[in-house]
Design a protein around this motif. Structure first.
Motif, PDB file in Angstrom:
ATOM      1  N   TYR A   1      12.109   3.096  -3.586  1.00 19.75           N
ATOM      2  CA  TYR A   1      11.715   2.275  -4.371  1.00 19.75           C
ATOM      3  C   TYR A   1      10.196   1.955  -4.351  1.00 19.75           C
ATOM      4  O   TYR A   1       9.270   1.880  -4.754  1.00 19.75           O
TER       5      TYR A   1
ATOM      6  N   GLY B   1       7.755   4.371  -5.913  1.00 23.89           N
ATOM      7  CA  GLY B   1       7.919   3.588  -7.222  1.00 23.89           C
ATOM      8  C   GLY B   1       7.140   3.535  -7.895  1.00 23.89           C
ATOM      9  O   GLY B   1       7.004   3.866 -10.117  1.00 23.89           O
ATOM     10  N   THR B   2       6.239   3.527  -7.834  1.00 22.28           N
ATOM     11  CA  THR B   2       5.147   3.418  -8.099  1.00 22.28           C
ATOM     12  C   THR B   2       4.666   4.859  -8.884  1.00 22.28           C
ATOM     13  O   THR B   2       3.957   5.154 -10.460  1.00 22.28           O
TER      14      THR B   2
ATOM     15  N   SER C   1      10.400  -1.856 -13.456  1.00 13.93           N
ATOM     16  CA  SER C   1       9.576  -1.149 -13.278  1.00 13.93           C
ATOM     17  C   SER C   1       8.998  -0.758 -14.975  1.00 13.93           C
ATOM     18  O   SER C   1       7.874   0.109 -15.031  1.00 13.93           O
TER      19      SER C   1
END
Length: 204
Positions: A50, A54-55, A79
């Motif tokens: 992540y 994750g971005t 997020s």
């Protein structure tokens, strides 16, 4: 996004991302750390994945193994306002508790606390493999390829992910971080790590 772990490699830990229709595209689909941790914690692997990918994630994200509801919740909160939905959640109750080992990630010239392992991440390509000696681990990774394209606020995430993966077989309780990091990002990282039983501590 579906993230798998290459279990065939005997010299590296490799996370491989398959991007979905609504995902962005990271600079490469493979995150490489030149060390192999035996019996890696699924939560550490998922959190590292992540922190790296994750971005670029939007919608569902699948990790190599199931994760705890606490970690899934921490990812969803981190997020926001993007909606990330971790899949494969293990609903069997599991107590999250601090481990015994400490890591020191030095990105700002700080001094390591006593009785913890200093982890130095080196650029993959210029370096190869890992070197472990008393109190110190040097390991190569392509983490800087990801850091270089991220907003400065998030640039330390892939480096922390590499340190985590390099020691994913330890029962960690603390990560000491020496870095010029924004306070809100420090809080965000602390909450993510705390969901796996790791306390993030800032040092100078």
């Amino acid at each position: 996004m579906i993230i798998s772990q290459d279990v065939e490699s005997n010299s590296s830990t490799i996370l491989d991302a398959a991007f979905g229709e609504y995902d962005g595209f990271a600079p490469t689909s493979k995150f490489i750390v030149d060390t192999v941790s035996k019996n890696s914690s699924p939560e550490y692997v998922a959190l590292a994945a992540y922190l790296v990918f994750g971005t670029w994630t939007s919608g569902a994200i699948v990790f190599p193994e199931s994760i705890t509801p606490e970690l899934a919740s921490a990812m969803e909160e981190d997020s926001a306002p993007v909606r990330i939905r971790p899949q494969g959640i293990n609903l069997v109750p599991k107590r999250v508790k601090l481990g015994d080992h400490g890591l020191f990630v030095n990105l700002n010239g700080g001094s390591p606390p006593a009785d913890c392992l200093e982890v130095e991440i080196l650029p993959f390509g210029f370096n190869e493999g890992f070197l472990r000696k008393s109190g110190h681990l040097q390991v190569s990774s392509n983490a800087f390829m990801f850091s270089g394209v991220l907003d400065r606020k998030y640039c330390y995430r892939p480096i922390i992910a590499a340190a985590l993966l390099a020691n994913a077989d330890l029962h960690l309780g603390r990560i000491y971080l020496s870095a010029d990091i924004e306070q809100q990002e420090f809080i965000s990282l602390h909450e993510l790590l705390q969901a796996t039983g790791i306390e993030l501590i800032r040092v100078s």
